[in-house]
Design an enzyme around this catalytic site. Sequence first.
Site, PDB file in Angstrom:
ATOM      1  N   GLU A  10      -1.948  -4.360  -2.213  1.00  0.00           N
ATOM      2  CA  GLU A  10      -0.863  -5.311  -2.022  1.00  0.00           C
ATOM      3  C   GLU A  10      -0.687  -5.631  -0.542  1.00  0.00           C
ATOM      4  OE1 GLU A  10       2.604  -3.573  -3.864  1.00  0.00           O
ATOM      5  OE2 GLU A  10       1.423  -2.968  -5.607  1.00  0.00           O
ATOM      6  N   CYS A  58       2.255  -7.256   6.350  1.00  0.00           N
ATOM      7  CA  CYS A  58       2.029  -5.836   6.053  1.00  0.00           C
ATOM      8  C   CYS A  58       0.778  -5.746   5.195  1.00  0.00           C
ATOM      9  CB  CYS A  58       3.242  -5.266   5.320  1.00  0.00           C
ATOM     10  SG  CYS A  58       3.085  -3.526   4.869  1.00  0.00           S
ATOM     11  N   CYS A  65      -3.339   5.942  -2.410  1.00  0.00           N
ATOM     12  CA  CYS A  65      -3.160   6.818  -1.243  1.00  0.00           C
ATOM     13  C   CYS A  65      -3.264   8.262  -1.699  1.00  0.00           C
ATOM     14  CB  CYS A  65      -1.791   6.564  -0.599  1.00  0.00           C
ATOM     15  SG  CYS A  65      -1.503   7.534   0.912  1.00  0.00           S
ATOM     16  N   CYS A 100       2.959  11.705  -1.129  1.00  0.00           N
ATOM     17  CA  CYS A 100       4.393  11.723  -0.842  1.00  0.00           C
ATOM     18  C   CYS A 100       5.153  11.347  -2.113  1.00  0.00           C
ATOM     19  CB  CYS A 100       4.724  10.748   0.288  1.00  0.00           C
ATOM     20  SG  CYS A 100       3.879  11.129   1.846  1.00  0.00           S
ATOM     21  N   CYS A 103       7.042   7.879  -2.717  1.00  0.00           N
ATOM     22  CA  CYS A 103       6.268   6.678  -2.436  1.00  0.00           C
ATOM     23  C   CYS A 103       5.494   6.247  -3.681  1.00  0.00           C
ATOM     24  CB  CYS A 103       5.304   6.946  -1.282  1.00  0.00           C
ATOM     25  SG  CYS A 103       4.148   5.605  -0.959  1.00  0.00           S
ATOM     26  N   CYS A 137       5.387  -0.905  -1.240  1.00  0.00           N
ATOM     27  CA  CYS A 137       3.993  -1.083  -1.620  1.00  0.00           C
ATOM     28  C   CYS A 137       3.586  -0.072  -2.689  1.00  0.00           C
ATOM     29  CB  CYS A 137       3.088  -0.947  -0.391  1.00  0.00           C
ATOM     30  SG  CYS A 137       3.025  -2.462   0.569  1.00  0.00           S
TER      31      CYS A 137
END
Length: 392
Positions: free
Chosen positions: A128, A141, A148, A152, A155, A382
């Site tokens: 994104e 961005c 990822c 976390c 997130c 995101c």
Amino acid sequence: MTAPSASPTDLGVPAVRPSDETAPMALQMAPRRRGKPPKHFADLTPAERAASVEAMGEKPFRAKQLATHYFQHYTSDPEQMTDLPKATREALATTMFPPLIRATRKLEADGGTTVKTLWHLFDDAKVESVLMRYPHRTTLCVSSQAGCGMACPFCATGQLGLTRNLTTAEILEQVRAAFRSLDAGEIPGGPTRLNNLVFMGMGEPLANPRAVIETVRTLVAPQPEGFGMSARNITVSTVGLVPAMLKLADLGIPVTLALSLHAPDDDLRSELVPINTRWSVDEALDAARHYFEVTGRRVSIEYALIKDMNDHGWRADLLGEKLNARGRGWVHVNPIPLNPTPGSIWTASERAVEDEFVARLRGHGIPTTIRDTRGSDIDGACGQLAAEEDDE
């Protein structure tokens, strides 16, 4: 002697922990996929571009013509390359500009001045980007990884896990699309140029250092060899990969470094940002200070304010103390109100708590600015669009 900071026990603050909402995930340093897209013009150095067109039987100056179309006119469409011989332009464009990303969904907010795009890559991996237009600037961005691996728990991208790293060209194609959209006047306000770029989309940029650094070099290269942006208007974020932070400092490219801290104490940060189990708060802050010393660029500290979890006044004081222990004038803090999710512990702090947190930091002499949260009504964090598509 400075009195020790208060603790949650001293203040009687009830402990709200990440594990109350989300089961811990393991760090994932290796991507699940390793397939690479076809080599693209934007992956190549100027010398490699010239060699590639020569290998096709063309004169080397054709590479500069292609670069002008791509980096200055923001197009890879052979029909618009009228300065190239008609007999060869199709072959040149097909070979040099293989399709790498395609937009599959767009959402708009703020009267059309915030546009979030879900891209599918050649292997259907999803990333994104978010383009934001303000009265006097524009910001993009971008994503540097599909998913990822930093795990976390608050997130959306972190909960997807890491699919794979993006190539330089896959990142730059997000940038070119933004330049093209702004240049064509597709964003309300008339034609304009992209001013700022932040690596704060999907992924941990410093876990994909080669592609990110090559992207930055192309972003700042003068047109038509690159996009001609200012390095000072580019921000690279990290959750605290200390060795990569130190290497970035030594490269001498004066981008802004943003450290996603989210807690000043190792106890909580190790749960919120699991890479903290490898490099502690103090190690990450020391690396950030080193970055300032080498580059002269003030570091940003990103701090997502999460209700009843990391927004306590004593944590603001502890953060202020730790930053000042490393000197003055080297850092700026950006508290970020978390995008609220009904019924979840992952929600924004109350406004009064947010104000107190900011006031405490400023009381320590730390420049502090609440970061804008545009696009919250279009799943602005995101990873949310990609996660929704996976659930459908």
